[in-house]
Design a protein around this motif. Structure first.
Motif, mmCIF file in Angstrom:
data_model
loop_
_atom_site.group_PDB
_atom_site.id
_atom_site.type_symbol
_atom_site.label_atom_id
_atom_site.label_comp_id
_atom_site.label_asym_id
_atom_site.label_seq_id
_atom_site.Cartn_x
_atom_site.Cartn_y
_atom_site.Cartn_z
ATOM 1 N N SER A 1 -2.607 10.397 -0.078
ATOM 2 C CA SER A 1 -1.481 9.730 -0.721
ATOM 3 C C SER A 1 -0.217 9.975 0.060
ATOM 4 O O SER A 1 -0.034 11.005 0.694
ATOM 5 C CB SER A 1 -1.310 10.253 -2.150
ATOM 6 N N GLN B 1 1.075 4.052 -3.002
ATOM 7 C CA GLN B 1 0.711 5.450 -2.710
ATOM 8 C C GLN B 1 1.873 6.414 -2.929
ATOM 9 O O GLN B 1 1.658 7.601 -3.115
ATOM 10 C CB GLN B 1 0.198 5.578 -1.278
ATOM 11 N N GLU C 1 0.838 -1.205 0.000
ATOM 12 C CA GLU C 1 0.000 0.000 0.000
ATOM 13 C C GLU C 1 0.871 1.252 0.000
ATOM 14 O O GLU C 1 0.604 2.218 -0.734
ATOM 15 C CB GLU C 1 -0.934 -0.014 1.211
#
Length: 551
Positions: free
Chosen positions: A505, A345, A341
């Motif tokens: 993000s 991001q 993840e």
């Protein structure tokens, strides 16, 4: 027989009755008790007796019917104490300083504090307060500044009420430079101001003196932006901007950090470069005391060469999350979900996972988890700490030193009490800590908030001041939005220096001042290696490859 004899002892009887006077805050009874003891000359007074009497006097000055007696007997009792050769302590000096301030004699209250050293005792904040507040009430700004300077030398820190008093006396004396200084001192020491402090700030900006203050003509936008970046965002500290009347409104700020009054976006404020370096040094110093010095020094050297990470992961915390069930254990797949993840991001940048080598040995024995570990190693995403170490020091130091995000649900409360500079530890956590949760088997990252609840000064010279809400509901929080139209022309339009888009993000939270380090990584000059020690005897180093996507 012995018990009866003890109760008839004059000192015991005096102490017993004095305790009763203190309990019920009965100054008149205490004065009568003191007079009787002096006239009978049958009581050996001690420091505790005098402090109890002085405290009663100092707390009674607010009652108009008792004030004269409290002042008269207070100073008489203090002089009696000195005549007997009994040394005052900090409580004594504080009580007498309060009496002096109640009398309007701020100079004597200050002299008492300055002479406290001869009694071999140290002052506290409450010891200085009577003199400071008395000078402020008298509008004697210079004397108030002198008290603050003495507090600084003595290592006594101020709190909101003291800064508010200094801000107010500066405003009342038209000292725009000092108002600016104390606004920033409030910003650095107080998160959300009280209603009374907010009123002082509002009155300054609405005053004639506030409107007359003008900023530097032709203030360079690049210089302002550079200072904002260096300070961690949210303020520049270069002085007032613009000229003319200020517009002061009470407003609110939405979840994305947008002011509903002026539409300016507030930022998530970091600690500045100097504080960050001190913070990192304090962690290293404490780690050196508790860890094998050679091991932590090796990690510091490795980190200097591999300084391009944008996120550090507390591997144990993530891997053991919600694993307290019968067949639960360290979940490599759970940790890998967080790693992937972060990778996605951040624009395909691998994070740094800190993991104790005892965890690694178990993972390497399982074929499925071994494959994940080898992938982390091949991409320079893993550092294992040696046997006997506490990996907390490693991941915390790395996150602070690299000024990057830290993924952990550990609130680090045990570190707060030891770390030097812990007063800004919460501010650092707010900007850098990423929490996570697991929803139906999917790991979700909770990025830092898009803005900080702290006084903010924008590059264009506007101010936003948060006040403590009347309830726990964030929507009830009132902000002061303070702008002046001319400020927009005083500094060329530039970005606010810290990306605060709040889009969740990873790249939006990266420190822009680290762009030089990122360029080094992009050029391959500072490519990172994994540091993996499985058996604590040899190091297995996997060379980082190109930014290939995870398998």
């Amino acid at each position: 027989m012995m018990k009866q004899k003890k109760t008839q002892n004059p000192e015991f009887k005096f102490q017993y009755q004095l305790n009763s006077c203190s309990k019920f805050k009965d100054l008149r009874a205490a004065i009568s008790l003191y007079d009787d003891a002096v006239s009978l000359n049958n009581t050996r007074f001690n420091q505790h007796h005098f402090n109890a009497l002085l405290y009663l006097c100092s707390t009674s000055v607010t009652d108009p019917s008792l004030k004269d007696s409290a002042l008269d007997y207070g100073f008489r009792i203090f002089n009696h104490m000195l005549d007997l050769g009994l040394n005052p302590n900090e409580a004594t000096v504080t009580a007498v300083a309060r009496l002096a301030a109640a009398k309007g004699d701020a100079d004597y209250a200050f002299d008492l504090v300055k002479s406290i050293g001869k009694y071999k005792t140290l002052p506290r904040l409450r010891t200085y307060d009577p003199a400071l507040f008395c000078f402020c009430d008298r509008l004697d700004a210079n004397k108030a500044y002198e008290v603050e300077e003495h507090m600084k030398v003595s290592g006594v820190g101020l709190e909101e009420s003291e800064f508010a008093a200094l801000l107010k006396v500066s405003a009342q004396n038209g000292r725009a430079d000092k108002v600016y200084e104390y606004l920033h001192k409030l910003r650095s020491s107080v998160r959300c101001v009280s209603e009374s402090t907010a009123l002082i700030i509002e009155e300054w900006f609405c005053s004639r003196s506030g409107c007359e203050v003008a900023g530097e003509v032709g203030l360079d936008a690049g210089r302002v932006k550079e200072e904002v970046l260096r300070n961690g965002g949210g303020w520049h500290g270069l002085g007032w901007v613009g000229k003319g009347h200020w517009i002061v409104r009470k407003t609110s700020v939405n979840d994305d950090g947008d002011c509903s009054s002026c539409n300016e976006k507030l930022v998530c404020v970091d600690i500045d470069d100097e504080e960050t370096e001190k913070f990192a040094q304090s962690i290293a110093a404490l780690a050196m005391e508790r860890e094998v010095k050679a091991h932590f020094s090796e990690f510091q050297g490795w980190l200097e060469k591999h300084d391009c990470y944008e996120a550090v992961v507390d591997g144990a915390n993530v891997g053991l999350y919600q694993q307290n069930f019968a067949d639960g254990g360290f979940s490599a797949s759970q940790l890998d979900d967080v790693v992937k993840e972060l990778y996605n991001q951040s624009g395909k940048k691998w994070p740094l996972v800190i993991l104790h080598n005892k965890r690694l040995r178990g993972l390497m024995e399982n074929p499925s988890s071994r494959k994940l570990v080898e992938e982390w190693m091949n991409h320079g995403a893993l550092y294992t700490t040696p046997t006997g170490s506490n990996d907390d020091w490693y991941w915390l130091y790395a996150a602070v030193k690299l000024r990057c995000l830290l993924v952990t649900n550990d609130e680090m409360r045990d570190h707060i009490f030891e770390l030097v500079g812990s007063d800004f530890f919460n501010q650092w956590k707010e900007r850098h800590q990423v929490h996570y949760t697991c929803v139906k088997g999917n790991m979700k990252l909770q990025m830092p908030p898009s803005y900080s609840l702290v006084i903010q000064e924008s590059e264009k010279g506007s101010w936003h001041v948060p006040s403590a809400p009347g309830s726990s509901c964030e929507s009830s929080r009132t902000w002061l939005c303070i702008t002046r139209p001319s400020a927009h022309d005083a500094v060329a339009t530039v970005s606010n220096g810290v990306d605060t888009s709040g889009n969740g993000s990873l790249s939006s939270h990266h420190n822009p001042s680290d762009c030089h380090g990122l360029q080094r990584c992009a050029n391959g000059v500072g490519s990172s290696d994994s540091h993996v020690d499985v058996n604590n005897t040899t190091s297995v180093t996997g060379k980082r490859k190109e930014r290939t996507p995870p398998s």
